[in-house]
Design a protein around this motif. Structure first.
Motif, PDB file in Angstrom:
ATOM      1  N   TRP A  26       0.840  -1.197   0.000  1.00 30.21           N
ATOM      2  CA  TRP A  26       0.000   0.000   0.000  1.00 30.21           C
ATOM      3  C   TRP A  26       0.881   1.255   0.000  1.00 30.21           C
ATOM      4  O   TRP A  26       2.070   1.179   0.319  1.00 30.21           O
ATOM      5  CB  TRP A  26      -0.904   0.019   1.237  1.00 30.21           C
ATOM      6  N   THR A  28       2.511   6.844   2.426  1.00 31.17           N
ATOM      7  CA  THR A  28       1.956   8.076   2.986  1.00 31.17           C
ATOM      8  C   THR A  28       0.624   8.349   2.280  1.00 31.17           C
ATOM      9  O   THR A  28       0.306   7.713   1.271  1.00 31.17           O
ATOM     10  CB  THR A  28       2.882   9.289   2.773  1.00 31.17           C
ATOM     11  N   ARG A  29      -0.121   9.307   2.801  1.00 33.64           N
ATOM     12  CA  ARG A  29      -1.396   9.676   2.175  1.00 33.64           C
ATOM     13  C   ARG A  29      -1.189  10.823   1.180  1.00 33.64           C
ATOM     14  O   ARG A  29      -1.859  11.862   1.248  1.00 33.64           O
ATOM     15  CB  ARG A  29      -2.421  10.038   3.250  1.00 33.64           C
ATOM     16  N   TYR A  40      -2.141  11.035  -1.703  1.00 35.66           N
ATOM     17  CA  TYR A  40      -3.274  11.146  -2.625  1.00 35.66           C
ATOM     18  C   TYR A  40      -4.418  11.966  -2.051  1.00 35.66           C
ATOM     19  O   TYR A  40      -5.481  12.060  -2.666  1.00 35.66           O
ATOM     20  CB  TYR A  40      -3.781   9.740  -2.978  1.00 35.66           C
ATOM     21  N   ARG A  41      -4.236  12.569  -0.888  1.00 33.40           N
ATOM     22  CA  ARG A  41      -5.269  13.418  -0.295  1.00 33.40           C
ATOM     23  C   ARG A  41      -5.067  14.876  -0.720  1.00 33.40           C
ATOM     24  O   ARG A  41      -3.949  15.323  -0.903  1.00 33.40           O
ATOM     25  CB  ARG A  41      -5.221  13.324   1.234  1.00 33.40           C
ATOM     26  N   LYS A  55      -1.613  16.907  -4.689  1.00 31.67           N
ATOM     27  CA  LYS A  55      -1.312  15.521  -5.044  1.00 31.67           C
ATOM     28  C   LYS A  55      -0.112  15.435  -5.974  1.00 31.67           C
ATOM     29  O   LYS A  55       0.727  14.540  -5.834  1.00 31.67           O
ATOM     30  CB  LYS A  55      -2.540  14.857  -5.680  1.00 31.67           C
ATOM     31  N   HIS A 101      -7.944   2.584  -4.346  1.00 32.73           N
ATOM     32  CA  HIS A 101      -7.433   1.752  -3.248  1.00 32.73           C
ATOM     33  C   HIS A 101      -7.852   0.286  -3.421  1.00 32.73           C
ATOM     34  O   HIS A 101      -8.490  -0.310  -2.560  1.00 32.73           O
ATOM     35  CB  HIS A 101      -7.960   2.302  -1.914  1.00 32.73           C
TER      36      HIS A 101
END
Length: 220
Positions: free
Chosen positions: A139, A142-143, A145-146, A152, A214
């Motif tokens: 996965w 880090t995030r 994609y927020r 982004k 996801h």
């Protein structure tokens, strides 16, 4: 069909799958079978043999005789970047995705990728597997994609520079071909390391927006 193919002049298919191959004969049938088993059928496979010394090229030609969506090209051994660039030169799909000859796709991989196809780049996670049956989902770390499109782009670019096991690899992504051609994005043929991350970095920086879905769409 080794080259008897119109160039990338028009569109006509949704996805062009670029599949470079060097001595992957032991795995290639399983890879091609997973492509042909896709629930989304509107794609072409641009197979590029990079001077294999095993039966990879002959095997790919047998598959091409059975399925008109497979186009086979061959070149002297020049490395995976040159093979992918040759594939890009012949692709005519709206979207580009890359697959390696020793990997597999889940049956709904293209549907999963296309579910995020609003802008220029779609990224999905992947899973690794080996001969012993061990499977591990990979996965994003880090995030990134927020947030807004601009955030982004910057966050994905930073993660590509730092090293991110989802963003870095060529596979498990859709990239709009019109953007690749407009920005003249290609792999650097002489580069021996991180050529995939560099290509993805260019694509991320040129993209209007990067979508993240996801769901696993690639088996590495």
């Amino acid at each position: 069909r080794g080259g008897a193919r119109a160039g990338a002049g028009g569109t006509g298919v949704k996805i062009s799958v670029i599949l470079p191959c060097y001595n992957a004969g032991a795995y290639l049938s399983a890879c091609l079978d997973s492509l042909l088993a896709q629930s989304m059928r509107d794609f072409e496979v641009i197979f590029v043999d990079d001077g294999s010394r095993d039966d990879s090229l002959a095997l790919a030609r047998r598959y091409a005789e059975r399925d008109a969506r497979i186009y086979v090209f061959s070149q002297e051994n020049q490395g995976v970047s040159a093979a992918r660039n040759l594939g890009l030169a012949h692709a005519r799909g709206e979207w580009i995705t890359f697959v390696d000859g020793d990997d597999l796709l889940p049956p709904d991989a293209f549907e999963t990728l296309l579910s995020g196809a609003a802008e220029d780049v779609v990224v999905c996670p992947h899973e690794t597997f080996d001969e012993t049956g061990r499977v591990r989902a990979v996965w994003p770390e880090t995030r990134w994609y927020r947030g807004s499109a601009a955030h982004k782009r910057r966050a994905a670019a930073l993660r590509l520079i730092e090293g991110d096991s989802v963003l870095n690899i060529m596979c498990g992504k859709l990239i709009r071909r019109e953007m690749i051609e407009r920005e003249q994005i290609r792999l650097v043929s002489g580069l021996k390391m991180a050529e995939d991350a560099l290509f993805n970095l260019e694509a991320a920086l040129c993209a209007r927006e990067i979508a993240y879905v996801h769901r696993i769409a690639y088996r590495y």
